[in-house]
Design an enzyme around this catalytic site. Structure first.
Site, PDB file in Angstrom:
ATOM      1  N   CYS A 196      -1.986   0.317   6.821  1.00 52.51           N
ATOM      2  CA  CYS A 196      -1.684   1.477   5.990  1.00 52.51           C
ATOM      3  C   CYS A 196      -1.988   1.110   4.542  1.00 52.51           C
ATOM      4  CB  CYS A 196      -0.205   1.821   6.149  1.00 52.51           C
ATOM      5  SG  CYS A 196       0.356   3.094   5.015  1.00 52.51           S
ATOM      6  N   CYS A 228      -7.371   5.631   3.396  1.00 51.28           N
ATOM      7  CA  CYS A 228      -6.170   5.889   4.188  1.00 51.28           C
ATOM      8  C   CYS A 228      -6.605   5.682   5.630  1.00 51.28           C
ATOM      9  CB  CYS A 228      -5.697   7.324   3.977  1.00 51.28           C
ATOM     10  SG  CYS A 228      -4.416   7.832   5.163  1.00 51.28           S
TER      11      CYS A 228
HETATM   12  N1  DGL Z   1      -2.125   5.763   7.085  1.00 47.12           N
HETATM   13  C1  DGL Z   1      -1.581   5.672   5.827  1.00 47.12           C
HETATM   14  C2  DGL Z   1      -2.458   5.063   4.765  1.00 47.12           C
HETATM   15  O1  DGL Z   1      -3.363   4.343   5.097  1.00 47.12           O
HETATM   16  C3  DGL Z   1      -0.434   6.512   5.342  1.00 47.12           C
HETATM   17  C4  DGL Z   1      -0.453   7.988   5.521  1.00 47.12           C
HETATM   18  C5  DGL Z   1       0.852   8.598   5.053  1.00 47.12           C
HETATM   19  O2  DGL Z   1       1.862   8.388   5.733  1.00 47.12           O
HETATM   20  O3  DGL Z   1       0.863   9.255   4.002  1.00 47.12           O
HETATM   21  O4  DGL Z   1      -2.275   5.261   3.610  1.00 47.12           O
END
Ligand code: DGL
Length: 265
Positions: A72, A184
């Protein structure tokens, strides 16, 4: 058998799981989705820094991984040092692929498409300063794309216009853009659909393959005796929060997690 824990706020880490499985098909993976606290992109820095170290320590005690992947960007650019101090396993984070993007851009105009939480963090400013100071950068934060990726993976029909709406203004602000950083982990899951909204010469770049390479390199440093002895469960996705819909369970099963278990804090 070596085991890694893949952690994200939702399904985004599955884009990293694909890369890890391609590179290390024998690595045993468990997955944790923090559904209860998603989206991370709307949460403040103190809120994420308060939650993540303790949560990851608890998960480490429960699953005894040899390595943890914070799959993440938002969590990594906000709380990676705090998480590393809290756990004993090595931790691999995901940060926006700004350096390789700047290297391949011909026009020297690139966009960073992440959550609002990622694109406003100081960490991203430093990456830009260090590796892309010769580029025009458009920072674009979108929470909607996170939710659209969640819906897509759960099998819902997502209208093309909803996806295109999220990136249209990138090209209005900088028509020369030739590389977009998917900052993301949810967004590579929508890559084909995003590409259909953009000029065809635009290249899309994410950090998944680099993360898989780093995981392989760190795990190869362990000798057999250093590894903890542990019970090996079927590869499992643990979803924190209210129980997942059958469609959501199927999404995790498609990525190899034969068991999907709800964790209620
Ligand atoms: N998958 C996540 C990232 O890479 C987070 C998405 C979220 O929960 O806002 O930032």
């Amino acid at each position: 058998m070596k085991q890694a824990l893949i952690f994200d706020s939702g399904v985004g880490g599955l884009s990293v799981v694909s890369e890890i499985r391609d590179r290390m098909p024998d690595l045993h993976l468990n997955y944790v989705a923090d559904d209860l606290f998603r989206p991370y992109g709307t949460k403040s820095e103190p809120a994420l820094r308060a939650r993540l170290p303790m949560l990851l320590k608890t998960l480490e005690n429960m699953l005894l991984p040899d390595l943890i992947v914070i799959a993440c960007n938002t969590a990594s650019v906000t709380a990676l040092p705090d998480i590393r101090s809290a756990v004993s396993a090595p931790v691999v984070g995901v940060v926006p692929a700004i350096k390789p993007a700047a290297e391949i851009s011909q026009s020297k105009a690139i966009a960073v498409l992440g959550t609002p939480g990622t694109v406003r963090r100081k960490y991203v400013d430093s990456l830009i300063q260090d590796f892309a100071s010769d580029c025009q950068i458009v920072l674009k934060g979108s929470n909607a794309l996170v939710e659209l990726a969640e819906q897509t993976l759960a099998g819902a029909h997502v209208d093309k216009a909803l996806i295109c709406n999220e990136i249209d203004d990138i090209f209005k602000n900088a028509p020369d853009i030739d590389v977009i950083v998917l900052a993301c982990t949810h967004f590579p899951l929508l890559k084909e659909r995003l590409a259909a909204c953009a000029p065809s010469h635009v290249r899309w770049i994410d950090s998944g393959a680099a993360i898989a390479k780093r995981v392989e390199s760190l795990l190869s440093r362990h000798t057999k005796t250093e590894l903890k002895s542990k019970r090996v469960y079927p590869e499992t996705a643990f979803l924190i929060g209210p129980s997942a819909s059958p469609q959501r369970r199927v999404a995790f099963q498609r990525f190899g997690f034969s068991k999907v278990i709800g964790l209620c804090p």
